[in-house]
Motif scaffolding. Structure first.
Motif, short mmCIF file in Angstrom:
data_model
loop_
_atom_site.label_atom_id
_atom_site.label_comp_id
_atom_site.label_asym_id
_atom_site.label_seq_id
_atom_site.Cartn_x
_atom_site.Cartn_y
_atom_site.Cartn_z
N SER A 5 0.63 -1.21 0.24
CA SER A 5 0.07 -0.10 -0.05
C SER A 5 0.75 1.07 0.37
CB SER A 5 -1.12 0.15 1.23
OG SER A 5 -0.10 -0.26 2.66
N GLY A 6 0.90 1.95 -0.89
CA GLY A 6 1.23 3.53 -1.02
C GLY A 6 1.44 4.00 -2.31
N VAL A 8 3.17 5.51 -6.63
CA VAL A 8 3.77 5.12 -7.49
C VAL A 8 3.91 6.45 -8.55
CG1 VAL A 8 1.96 4.52 -8.12
CG2 VAL A 8 4.39 4.28 -9.47
N GLU A 28 3.69 8.28 4.62
CA GLU A 28 3.38 7.19 4.83
C GLU A 28 3.75 6.02 5.77
OE1 GLU A 28 4.26 4.53 0.70
OE2 GLU A 28 5.61 5.97 0.63
N TYR A 36 6.72 2.58 -1.90
CA TYR A 36 6.76 3.36 -2.66
C TYR A 36 7.56 3.05 -4.04
CZ TYR A 36 9.38 7.02 -5.36
OH TYR A 36 10.56 8.38 -5.92
N TRP A 221 -2.46 -0.63 -9.96
CA TRP A 221 -1.56 1.40 -10.12
C TRP A 221 -2.72 1.96 -10.62
CZ3 TRP A 221 3.73 1.31 -12.91
CH2 TRP A 221 3.62 3.45 -13.49
N LEU A 254 -1.49 1.08 -5.20
CA LEU A 254 -0.41 2.15 -5.25
C LEU A 254 -1.32 3.25 -6.03
CD1 LEU A 254 2.98 0.15 -6.34
CD2 LEU A 254 2.01 0.50 -3.63
#
Length: 549
Positions: A5-6, A8, A28, A36, A221, A254
């Protein structure tokens, strides 16, 4: 790491700075995100010049960045995008790719991705002789690199057909995706953007379909907050239209957000709230309600605090040496006299200002509630302008429709004034880093709203057209988009997704001779036209009207 989870960093345009990325890692960690993906399209050594090794200076910066990610418990995933010009069948190309990835491994990175998005789906003659398809060539190279790195725990693959609309004839029957599913090592994760490049909705059913084809849960994405395709838009609405029930169906989520770093507070914060709505508690799975508007309110409340922070990333004025002259200070206690111009003051920024800002720059497929209301009101005022009396206050023309029009015009004017005041308060915030990322957008919306405001006042006979508005040579802010705008206005589908789009329908007219029964209607139209041309003033004595003729 079961669920990625984060963020891009995968947009086109100026990449973020190293300090901005470090700030991202801090956020984050604070918000419970863990990944990342480094994939800025315009970092030449990521994509266009992927063969080139990093210089010692670049290497030091990347090494420090990876260390910072580790410090904040964020998985740093380095992506390389060789698809523009790689020859898959050439062993030297594979050796070059391995050398480049080995260099980044030496920086401390242990997670990688190979991207084949946004490239021409054609193979060179040498590759056509060696591989049965583009998918086979890409999968072979990816598998080889994965083995060379001794099968890292996190390794991502972005297919050329990375969304449903790219799949021919469909997701379930796509030869490309079927090859990926059959031949790509099962430990390698696949990136997917959903039904479209910028997906309005990502449903559980659509994910289940692609999972069956690629034989693994995808990593999304998500381009819902991306703005690199439209320089006049930023996305400040909440993460939405992705049900929380997706989480156990995915390997990760992401977000690829706005190009401007400081504009991504809401995008990343609301994503974190979404991720936290589903958690694993031993054998029990806990699903909480995720309400986008509540998540947005929470994010905006925290973002408001950031606007009062001065120079958060150290981008202010350079420090002076001890022997440098201190500039002359202005009189901070200046008080204007009774006949002097008042000092400029701006009230502090409010949460309502940020809610309005978010509404004006919401999401790709929808406007926020206030923006939608403003558009609807302007549409109604324009469509019903013929109900406005030509002489305000005149008893014989002050109909109920006229009263309603003027009341709604007044409300529209108040909404426009709120936008102007929001602009003024934003322009006065202490955190200039956020302001500089915002400024082009808020300046543009203020200008657009002001033009709409003036237009309503004109059709309401509160003001008249200025000489500048009447001429055929307007100032450049009177028309938008340059050559791109001209092309769009010539196309038949321009605005086909606009809020008030009407399909093109041919209209038939019957032309017939004038008859005596038409006289009263023609005279009424003639009087209204002459009154409009003279702005309500009496017509010149003795002048013959169209109706008379």
């Amino acid at each position: 790491m079961s669920f990625l989870s984060g963020v891009v960093e995968g947009f086109y345009g100026r990449p973020w700075t190293m300090e901005q990325r470090r700030e991202l890692f801090r956020r984050e960690q604070k918000w419970g995100l863990n990944a990342y993906l480094y994939a800025p399209k315009d970092d030449h050594k990521h994509r266009m010049y992927w063969r080139d090794l990093y210089t010692p200076q670049e290497a030091g910066e990347l090494q420090n960045l990876i260390a910072s990610a580790n410090e904040h418990h964020v998985e740093f995933i380095y992506a390389i995008s060789p698809g523009l010009d790689i020859t898959f069948s050439n062993p030297k190309e594979m050796a070059t790719l391995k050398r480049k990835i080995e260099q980044v491994w030496g920086f401390g990175c242990r997670s990688f991705a190979v991207l084949f998005d946004d490239i021409e789906p054609e193979m060179c003659p040498a590759d056509k002789d060696a591989f049965s398809s583009l998918a086979s060539a890409q999968v072979h190279m990816t598998n080889e690199l994965y083995k060379h790195l001794r099968k890292p725990k996190i390794f991502l693959f972005c297919p050329t057909d990375y969304c449903e609309t790219f799949c021919t004839p469909s997701v379930a029957q796509s030869p490309y995706l079927l090859t990926v599913g059959e031949k790509l090592y099962p430990e390698i994760d696949v990136l997917w953007t959903g039904p479209k490049v910028v997906s309005k909705v990502i449903s559980v059913e659509s994910i289940e379909e692609v999972t069956q084809v690629i034989k693994r849960a995808p990593v999304i994405w998500d381009n819902i907050h991306a703005n690199d395709y439209d320089p006049q838009r930023m996305m400040l609405g909440p993460f939405k239209d992705r049900p929380v029930e997706l989480i156990p169906k995915l390997r990760g989520m992401l977000t690829n957000p706005n190009c401007e770093f400081e504009l991504n507070f809401v995008a990343i914060h609301t994503l974190a709230t979404w991720c936290q709505s589903y958690s694993h508690g031993g054998n029990n799975r806990i699903v909480k309600d995720y309400i986008p508007q509540e998540a947005l309110q929470l994010a905006l409340s925290e973002w408001l605090v950031e606007f009062s922070v001065q120079d958060p990333l150290g981008g202010g004025q350079p420090k002076r040496g001890a022997d440098e002259e201190v500039p002359m200070q202005t009189d901070a206690c200046y008080v204007p006299g009774p006949r002097d111009k008042l000092l400029f003051t701006a009230e502090p920024l409010t949460l309502d200002d940020l809610i309005l800002l978010s509404d004006l720059f919401y999401l790709p497929y929808e406007h926020g509630p206030t923006a939608l209301k403003m558009l609807q009101e302007l549409h109604w005022l324009k469509s019903n302008s013929n109900s406005v009396g030509f002489v305000p206050g005149s008893s014989d023309r002050n109909t109920g429709k006229d009263t309603e029009w003027r009341a709604r015009a007044e409300e529209f004017d108040k909404m426009c004034e709120a936008v102007v005041q929001m602009f003024n308060r934003l322009s006065n915030v202490s955190n200039r880093q956020i302001l500089y990322d915002l400024y082009n957008f808020i300046c543009d919306i203020k200008s657009g709203v002001t033009m709409a405001r003036d237009f309503v006042k004109t059709i309401g006979r509160q003001t008249t057209l200025s000489d500048q508005q009447k001429i055929d040579d307007p100032e450049p802010w009177g028309f938008r988009g340059g050559v791109s705008g001209e092309f769009q206005r010539m196309l038949p589908n321009h605005g086909y997704k606009d809020v008030f789009h009407h399909s093109f329908r041919p209209k038939a007219y019957i032309i017939r001779p004038y008859t005596q029964s038409d006289q009263s209607a023609v005279q009424q139209i003639s009087q209204e036209v002459m009154c409009e041309e003279t702005h309500g003033s009496p017509a010149t004595k003795g002048a013959m009207s169209l109706g008379d003729r």
